[in-house]
Write a protein that holds these residues in place. Structure first.
Motif, mmCIF file in Angstrom:
data_model
loop_
_atom_site.group_PDB
_atom_site.id
_atom_site.type_symbol
_atom_site.label_atom_id
_atom_site.label_comp_id
_atom_site.label_asym_id
_atom_site.label_seq_id
_atom_site.Cartn_x
_atom_site.Cartn_y
_atom_site.Cartn_z
ATOM 1 N N THR A 1 0.836 -1.203 0.000
ATOM 2 C CA THR A 1 0.000 0.000 0.000
ATOM 3 C C THR A 1 0.871 1.254 0.000
ATOM 4 O O THR A 1 0.604 2.204 -0.752
ATOM 5 N N GLU B 1 0.717 4.177 -2.830
ATOM 6 C CA GLU B 1 0.100 5.437 -2.411
ATOM 7 C C GLU B 1 1.113 6.506 -1.981
ATOM 8 O O GLU B 1 0.717 7.622 -1.627
ATOM 9 N N LYS C 1 1.034 10.324 -2.824
ATOM 10 C CA LYS C 1 -0.027 11.164 -2.251
ATOM 11 C C LYS C 1 0.367 11.754 -0.899
ATOM 12 O O LYS C 1 -0.359 12.573 -0.354
ATOM 13 N N GLU D 1 2.494 12.157 -9.972
ATOM 14 C CA GLU D 1 2.764 10.759 -9.618
ATOM 15 C C GLU D 1 3.993 10.233 -10.357
ATOM 16 O O GLU D 1 4.881 9.637 -9.761
#
Length: 169
Positions: free
Chosen positions: A22, A26, A29, A37
């Protein structure tokens, strides 16, 4: 019984793997980096931050030293060792111990044995006994694998490379 009685916490390992996945997906962010990104993952920022955190965790020896301090004091109180001293930062080893027989044992304290620093050791000339002691504080580590890896792929290879005997130094 296994030679290494410690076992990895399988549930914790699974949760760490899930969380790491995860985090990888992620990470862009998090924080105020101002990158898209794609820019984020191409910048080296994520990898650099991970390596910095890893190094900070690896570098801290306080928890390990406190544990060793308690163990050595207990051994001294029980008469198993005569006395001990910290070797200080200027030495390659960490502790010198005088045994009740008068022999000198030296301890080189390591973390988990599966890392490169396992190969960094030097038996001092005054050591009649030389001990590499692994105190792995990573709760996600697999102690059985780390010990096997450390002995078979790191320590034994280094001892052979140096043409040293494990018994005579």
């Amino acid at each position: 019984m296994n030679v290494i009685p410690c076992e990895q916490n399988e549930e914790l390992r699974r949760r760490i793997e899930d969380y790491a996945e995860t985090l990888k997906v992620e990470a862009h962010k998090l924080g105020m980096h101002g990158l898209t990104e794609q820019e984020f993952y191409n910048s080296g920022l994520f990898r650099g931050a991970i390596e910095r955190i890893r190094g900070q965790f690896s570098a801290t020896m306080r928890e390990k030293r406190d544990f060793v301090f308690r163990v050595l004091n207990h051994m001294q109180d029980g008469g198993f060792i005569a006395d001990w001293t910290s070797a200080g930062d200027s030495n390659r080893h960490d502790y010198s111990i005088r045994l009740p027989t008068g022999r000198v044992a030296v301890i080189e304290l390591k973390g988990c044995l599966d890392g490169n620093n396992t190969n960094i050791f030097e038996r001092p000339p005054h050591a009649q006994e030389f001990i590499i002691w692994s105190v792995c504080t990573n709760p996600g580590a697999d102690p059985r694998h780390n010990v096997w890896s450390g002995i078979h792929t790191r320590l034994s290879a280094e001892i052979i490379f140096r043409s040293q005997s494990a018994l005579t130094g």
